[in-house]
Design a protein around this motif. Structure first.
Motif, short mmCIF file in Angstrom:
data_model
loop_
_atom_site.label_atom_id
_atom_site.label_comp_id
_atom_site.label_asym_id
_atom_site.label_seq_id
_atom_site.Cartn_x
_atom_site.Cartn_y
_atom_site.Cartn_z
N TRP A 1 1.11 -1.35 -0.02
CA TRP A 1 0.12 -0.17 -0.19
C TRP A 1 0.87 1.08 0.02
CZ3 TRP A 1 -5.30 -0.95 0.26
CH2 TRP A 1 -5.70 -2.22 0.47
N VAL A 2 0.58 2.02 -1.18
CA VAL A 2 1.57 3.30 -1.15
C VAL A 2 0.94 4.62 -0.92
CG1 VAL A 2 3.04 4.70 -2.77
CG2 VAL A 2 2.90 2.11 -2.75
N PHE A 3 1.30 5.14 0.21
CA PHE A 3 0.47 6.59 0.40
C PHE A 3 1.19 7.73 0.22
CE2 PHE A 3 -0.70 3.13 3.16
CZ PHE A 3 -2.33 3.36 3.54
N ASP A 4 0.71 8.84 -0.45
CA ASP A 4 1.20 10.21 -0.49
C ASP A 4 1.20 10.69 1.08
OD1 ASP A 4 1.28 12.97 -0.58
OD2 ASP A 4 0.65 13.07 -2.53
N PHE A 5 2.37 10.87 1.49
CA PHE A 5 2.64 10.99 2.93
C PHE A 5 1.97 12.47 3.36
CE2 PHE A 5 4.73 12.41 6.54
CZ PHE A 5 4.56 11.55 7.47
N ARG A 6 2.02 13.37 2.45
CA ARG A 6 1.30 14.70 2.83
C ARG A 6 -0.15 14.44 3.01
NH1 ARG A 6 5.09 17.48 5.46
NH2 ARG A 6 6.87 17.81 4.31
N ARG A 7 -0.81 13.81 1.82
CA ARG A 7 -2.20 13.70 1.94
C ARG A 7 -2.76 12.60 3.05
NH1 ARG A 7 -5.32 11.48 -3.61
NH2 ARG A 7 -7.57 11.79 -2.44
N TRP A 8 -2.08 11.58 3.38
CA TRP A 8 -2.58 10.60 4.12
C TRP A 8 -1.74 10.22 5.74
CZ3 TRP A 8 -7.29 9.48 2.80
CH2 TRP A 8 -7.53 9.16 1.28
N TYR A 9 -1.13 11.51 5.79
CA TYR A 9 -0.41 11.44 6.99
C TYR A 9 -0.90 11.02 8.30
CZ TYR A 9 1.83 13.81 11.42
OH TYR A 9 2.66 13.92 12.52
N GLY A 10 -2.21 11.33 8.56
CA GLY A 10 -3.15 10.77 9.84
C GLY A 10 -3.18 9.00 9.55
N VAL A 11 -3.36 8.61 8.52
CA VAL A 11 -3.30 7.16 8.24
C VAL A 11 -2.10 6.44 8.64
CG1 VAL A 11 -3.70 5.12 6.58
CG2 VAL A 11 -5.18 7.22 6.45
N ILE A 12 -0.91 6.92 8.42
CA ILE A 12 0.36 6.57 8.71
C ILE A 12 0.51 6.55 10.18
CG2 ILE A 12 2.94 6.53 8.55
CD1 ILE A 12 1.04 5.42 6.22
N GLU A 13 0.21 7.84 10.71
CA GLU A 13 0.37 8.17 12.09
C GLU A 13 -0.62 7.13 12.76
OE1 GLU A 13 0.25 12.16 15.03
OE2 GLU A 13 -1.64 11.78 13.79
N GLU A 14 -1.80 6.72 12.57
CA GLU A 14 -2.55 5.55 13.09
C GLU A 14 -1.90 4.25 13.13
OE1 GLU A 14 -7.18 4.00 12.77
OE2 GLU A 14 -6.64 6.05 11.95
N VAL A 15 -1.29 4.00 12.00
CA VAL A 15 -0.74 2.71 11.79
C VAL A 15 0.30 2.37 13.32
CG1 VAL A 15 1.17 1.05 10.82
CG2 VAL A 15 -0.88 2.44 9.55
N PHE A 16 1.08 3.54 13.38
CA PHE A 16 2.13 3.40 14.64
C PHE A 16 1.43 3.50 15.80
CE2 PHE A 16 5.11 4.70 11.14
CZ PHE A 16 5.77 3.84 11.33
#
Length: 160
Positions: A55-70
């Motif tokens: 799953w590849v995320f544009d980090f600026r757009r999906w910051y909150g999703v990545i933050e939630e993973v951690f």
């Protein structure tokens, strides 16, 4: 399952469903360079994957999703050279709990002390020559198009 470039909320919901079923995930970043202390440093892409899905995320757009993973994923998170990626996430304001991290670079340095431990050489040894070939193709595209890590288009197939 393959590669999903996340662009919609439906894909985020599918990712979260998939994530809830994983015994572990691997996480990697693509950044604007190697110096996490540079004033213009930032994460461009974050990738979350398993043995059969990415799953590849544009980090600026999906910051909150990545933050939630951690924050919420309770199982092991695999990184290669976690020192860099954890620093990158910390620079962006995301706390990465070290207790969850398994670092394959450290494992390779222990298991194969006389071999190069970088991701591409290790992948070539253990998975086949595709990794370094793709890296060479990307560097060729950089030269031809006058791109660097900060300017390569996020949707350029070889970059993905």
């Amino acid at each position: 399952m393959g590669l999903t470039i996340v662009e919609t909320l439906d894909e985020v919901f599918e990712f979260k469903r998939w994530l809830s079923e994983q015994p572990f995930v691997a996480i990697d970043t693509e950044t604007t360079g190697q110096n996490v202390f540079a004033p213009d440093f930032h994460i461009r892409l974050a990738q979350v994957g398993s043995t059969d899905a990415a799953w590849v995320f544009d980090f600026r757009r999906w910051y909150g999703v990545i933050e939630e993973v951690f924050a919420c994923f309770e199982n092991s998170i695999v990184m290669h050279n976690s020192k860099f990626d954890v620093h990158a996430f910390n620079t962006e304001g995301i706390n990465v709990p070290w207790r969850k991290i398994d670092d394959t670079m450290i494992a390779l340095r222990i298991a194969e002390p006389t071999q190069r431990a970088g991701l591409k050489p290790a992948s070539d040894r253990h998975l086949g020559q595709g990794s370094s070939g793709a890296q060479a193709d990307l560097h060729h595209a950089f030269r031809v198009n006058k791109w660097d890590w900060d300017t390569v288009p996020l949707d350029f197939p070889t970059y993905l």
